[in-house]
Scaffold this motif. Sequence first.
Motif, PDB file in Angstrom:
ATOM      1  N   ALA A   1     -89.409 -23.097  30.393  1.00  0.00           N
ATOM      2  CA  ALA A   1     -90.582 -22.223  30.316  1.00  0.00           C
ATOM      3  C   ALA A   1     -91.869 -23.024  30.164  1.00  0.00           C
ATOM      4  O   ALA A   1     -92.925 -22.641  30.659  1.00  0.00           O
ATOM      5  N   LEU A   2     -91.795 -24.163  29.486  1.00  0.00           N
ATOM      6  CA  LEU A   2     -92.957 -25.028  29.328  1.00  0.00           C
ATOM      7  C   LEU A   2     -93.321 -25.751  30.618  1.00  0.00           C
ATOM      8  O   LEU A   2     -94.438 -26.228  30.773  1.00  0.00           O
ATOM      9  N   GLY A   3     -92.350 -25.853  31.528  1.00  0.00           N
ATOM     10  CA  GLY A   3     -92.499 -26.652  32.734  1.00  0.00           C
ATOM     11  C   GLY A   3     -93.819 -26.536  33.465  1.00  0.00           C
ATOM     12  O   GLY A   3     -94.454 -27.546  33.766  1.00  0.00           O
ATOM     13  N   PRO A   4     -94.294 -25.323  33.762  1.00  0.00           N
ATOM     14  CA  PRO A   4     -95.559 -25.206  34.507  1.00  0.00           C
ATOM     15  C   PRO A   4     -96.746 -25.846  33.796  1.00  0.00           C
ATOM     16  O   PRO A   4     -97.736 -26.189  34.439  1.00  0.00           O
ATOM     17  N   SER A   5     -96.666 -26.007  32.454  1.00  0.00           N
ATOM     18  CA  SER A   5     -97.764 -26.611  31.714  1.00  0.00           C
ATOM     19  C   SER A   5     -97.603 -28.120  31.554  1.00  0.00           C
ATOM     20  O   SER A   5     -98.457 -28.766  30.958  1.00  0.00           O
ATOM     21  N   LEU A   6     -96.505 -28.665  32.074  1.00  0.00           N
ATOM     22  CA  LEU A   6     -96.209 -30.084  31.863  1.00  0.00           C
ATOM     23  C   LEU A   6     -96.307 -30.875  33.161  1.00  0.00           C
ATOM     24  O   LEU A   6     -95.533 -31.799  33.401  1.00  0.00           O
TER      25      LEU A   6
ATOM     26  N   GLU B   1     -87.410 -28.492  38.768  1.00  0.00           N
ATOM     27  CA  GLU B   1     -88.459 -29.134  39.563  1.00  0.00           C
ATOM     28  C   GLU B   1     -89.851 -28.959  38.963  1.00  0.00           C
ATOM     29  O   GLU B   1     -90.826 -29.533  39.457  1.00  0.00           O
ATOM     30  N   ASN B   2     -89.981 -28.159  37.871  1.00  0.00           N
ATOM     31  CA  ASN B   2     -91.289 -27.925  37.264  1.00  0.00           C
ATOM     32  C   ASN B   2     -91.841 -29.149  36.541  1.00  0.00           C
ATOM     33  O   ASN B   2     -92.917 -29.078  35.964  1.00  0.00           O
TER      34      ASN B   2
END
Length: 587
Positions: free
Chosen positions: A238-243, A265-266
């Motif tokens: 869930a954090l992926g898009p911000s990382l 893949e995020n």
Amino acid sequence: MMTSSSLESPFQVGQRIRSSDADGFKGTVRYVGPVAGQQGTWIGIEWDDLERGKHDGEAGGVKYFHVEQPGAGSLVRSHKIQAGITLVQALRARYKPSEEAERTEDSKEMYIMSVRNRPMPVVLVGLDKIQQEQGRLERLQQAALIDAGVDSAGQPGEIGATAKNIEELDLTGNLLHSWTVIGQIVSELPKLRVLNLSRNRLTASLDNLATSSTAPVFSGLTTLVLNNSGITWASVTALGPSLSSIRELHLCGNGIQDFGTGPIENLPSLELLDLEDNKIRRWEDVLKLSALRSLTSLFLSGNELTDVRYLQASEAHGAPSGNLPFQGLQCLLLGRNQLSEWASIDSLDRFPSLQEVRLTDNPLTDARGGTAARYMLIARIGGLTCLNGSNISARERRDSEVRYVRHVIAQQLEGKEDSEHPRFEALKAKYGLVMEDLTGGPATQKSLADELCSLSLTCVAPGAGERAPIVKKLPASTTVARLRVFCEKLFRVKADRQRLFFTTEDSPHPTSIDSDEDTLGSLGFVSSATILIDEVDAASIRQEQAAAQADHERRLQQQLKQVELFTSLQKAEVEQEKRTVAGRRVP
């Protein structure tokens, strides 16, 4: 279960707190309200440390709250615990102490003890300048607030107005649990690149992070440390898009077992992923991480992996070059797992870019019972430049590969070798070694001098005293049993009480020599080695013999009991058959 309340209390359910005593135990508020038969308001706490707890949230037969860890709960008065502080308060307490505190610190002299046991004052040159510089919070670039009790960001804009130039922030062991608070901290530190949130209870759900207006945005971070924080892989996804800019992500000790079905893949920029001390068991789950195309370092030590598998040569040849798993992986740490088969080692040789591996404390490499010596690992993984934290020189690689080939040849001649050796034929051709090199047959081109091993014999037995090493040249066909007899004549240490080890110039770690049937050639000694001769004391030998005898007698008794049981069953079957036959004869 009674309904919790916030009567006359500054604490709320879900709040993180710490005890007011010097130990500073951390916990989570699970209940605020009355307790039957008691006056006033009580606070129900689930402690992080089980030893601090007393029950499961039940007192006097009444269930006041639930706990995730059995036995971690207790009921306390509010003066026994304290709430956290803001980040700015922690910064001022750590880097800008009050004048009274400064006077107290100045009155404390640092000293060392002289040879006459007298205190000698120590003057720290430049200390005043350092403290003065650190006291200017607006110039602070690195801040360490470990176990400082931080639980909130304070008023909006307060952090940015006070210490906006912080680039590295260590918040290990604080009281943070809300990602909203963490997001506010990060958003007010525009230069922040490294953030350590280890040992904070970050168990709040992040399933709706992508759509939440208060979602933390870590677009400027390059390193994020979340060790022992209770975070799940679902939260990481869930954090992926911000990382998007994260290059290092540390997730040790979080009980992670697999990687779900979310989009890995995020994390497009991730180069180092640290997953040590989790509970990953299946290599099939690890393969999902190959979707991280920028990954160069993967730390998996301290998990429960039993094997490592990679594409066979034929499969890799047929796959598009851009679709090979872990194509850019250069460092793979696999210590403290359950690897026990050589097939896993051979799979490591097929990783396209692998250069560094850690394999210590696996059944296969265990110094007490494993069969994988350092030279074998080096020879079987052709691209390695570093093994178990020690660099591999060109000479060590050559010696290891030659020694490995000679070892396999010797084992084949003796009919002992039954495992596969994918690199054996290529290495044998590379160094021009053939079967007859060990047997002295007609195909050998070497002289007797070439077949001699130069051994530096060093006795380290306690009763032998200090003696200089003795250098001897022995034929490669010399068995370990004959070597023991030879050492007995030199050092007066009886052969049956010797414990032998060997080291080489490029591999200084002692390796045990166990089999008396091995030859110097089969052990792979190419030209020279150091043999260490230690002595096992008589008491230890007697203990080992007694233990072996006891084990033998135990197994013998078990076999006798099995025989007796089998005999009694046979007799019972015979008696039953007799009664059956007799019953048929009755008219």
